[in-house]
Design a protein around this motif. Structure first.
Motif, PDB file in Angstrom:
ATOM      1  N   GLU A   1       0.837  -1.210   0.000  1.00 57.64           N
ATOM      2  CA  GLU A   1       0.000   0.000   0.000  1.00 57.64           C
ATOM      3  C   GLU A   1       0.868   1.255   0.000  1.00 57.64           C
ATOM      4  OE1 GLU A   1      -2.961   0.143   3.072  1.00 57.64           O
ATOM      5  OE2 GLU A   1      -3.640  -1.897   2.641  1.00 57.64           O
TER       6      GLU A   1
ATOM      7  N   LYS B   1      -0.180  -0.468 -13.083  1.00 62.12           N
ATOM      8  CA  LYS B   1      -1.144  -1.339 -13.773  1.00 62.12           C
ATOM      9  C   LYS B   1      -1.284  -2.666 -13.035  1.00 62.12           C
ATOM     10  CE  LYS B   1      -0.521   0.500 -18.408  1.00 62.12           C
ATOM     11  NZ  LYS B   1       0.063   0.269 -19.731  1.00 62.12           N
TER      12      LYS B   1
ATOM     13  N   TYR C   1      -0.599  -3.352  -9.863  1.00 63.22           N
ATOM     14  CA  TYR C   1      -1.173  -3.210  -8.512  1.00 63.22           C
ATOM     15  C   TYR C   1      -2.262  -2.138  -8.474  1.00 63.22           C
ATOM     16  CZ  TYR C   1       3.019  -5.847  -7.289  1.00 63.22           C
ATOM     17  OH  TYR C   1       3.999  -6.800  -7.221  1.00 63.22           O
ATOM     18  N   GLY C   2      -2.919  -1.919  -9.582  1.00 61.87           N
ATOM     19  CA  GLY C   2      -3.952  -0.878  -9.674  1.00 61.87           C
ATOM     20  C   GLY C   2      -5.120  -1.089  -8.738  1.00 61.87           C
ATOM     21  N   ASN C   3      -5.387  -2.322  -8.368  1.00 63.26           N
ATOM     22  CA  ASN C   3      -6.528  -2.593  -7.489  1.00 63.26           C
ATOM     23  C   ASN C   3      -6.179  -2.444  -6.011  1.00 63.26           C
ATOM     24  OD1 ASN C   3      -4.853  -4.772  -7.363  1.00 63.26           O
ATOM     25  ND2 ASN C   3      -6.474  -6.313  -7.431  1.00 63.26           N
TER      26      ASN C   3
ATOM     27  N   ARG D   1      -5.837  -0.767  -2.710  1.00 64.02           N
ATOM     28  CA  ARG D   1      -6.470   0.407  -2.112  1.00 64.02           C
ATOM     29  C   ARG D   1      -5.479   1.060  -1.149  1.00 64.02           C
ATOM     30  NH1 ARG D   1     -10.589   0.298   2.079  1.00 64.02           N
ATOM     31  NH2 ARG D   1     -11.299   2.429   2.223  1.00 64.02           N
TER      32      ARG D   1
END
Length: 183
Positions: A113, A167, A169-171, A173
């Protein structure tokens, strides 16, 4: 044989000033030219003067040549050492960069993160007041800048792959526990 030559060159370097070679060569050459041009009649000089002048000229030239070779060799050694140090530094940096890339799969959730937050933020450098940066530093993904230890940066190997990583680790949060000091 090279040990003998090195010994002679070191003796000359420590005991004979290069100016002596220049003066000896110049004075002897001037004497030879004066005698050859017959400005100074050879009959007025003791026998063997020309031989001494030629020997002095050769000795002066040899001293200048030996010192020149020695200085050239020293310059080559210094250049070679700088080149080897540069190659080693580049090799070490490539190994560190590869280590940082290899450590991407080992990131825990908080480290991932934090890294994604830093990449999304768009600034390679940041103030380091976060407990989450330590893990990234241990894994070679961030480091203190060369100028100050209170500012860190994402290493170039990771930063150069920023778009690819965002791209991948785009998801992820971010923002749950990202410290305000990054903002």
């Amino acid at each position: 044989m090279s040990a003998i030559v090195d010994g002679i060159l070191k003796f000359i370097e420590k005991n004979i000033n290069p100016k002596i070679g220049i003066v000896l060569f110049g004075a002897a050459l001037t004497g030879i030219l004066l005698l050859k041009a017959e400005i100074v009649p050879a009959s007025d000089l003791p026998k063997g003067t020309m031989t001494l002048l030629v020997l002095a000229c050769c000795l002066g030239a040899w001293i200048m040549l030996a010192i020149g070779i020695m200085k050239g060799h020293e310059a080559y050694i210094a250049y070679d050492m700088r080149t080897k140090a540069k190659v080693k530094a580049e090799s070490d940096q490539k190994a560190k960069d590869q280590n940082a890339i290899d450590n991407l799969p080992t990131l825990n959730d908080q480290e991932l993160e934090t890294l994604v937050f830093l990449l999304r933020r768009g600034q390679q450098r940041f103030s380091e007041h976060s407990k989450f940066v330590g893990g990234l530093r241990d894994k070679g993904m961030v480091r203190p800048t060369d100028t100050t230890f209170s500012v860190s940066q994402v290493v170039p190997a990771i930063w150069d792959r920023r778009d690819e990583l965002l791209k991948r680790y785009g998801n992820v949060r971010t923002g749950r526990e990202i410290p305000r000091s990054f903002l």
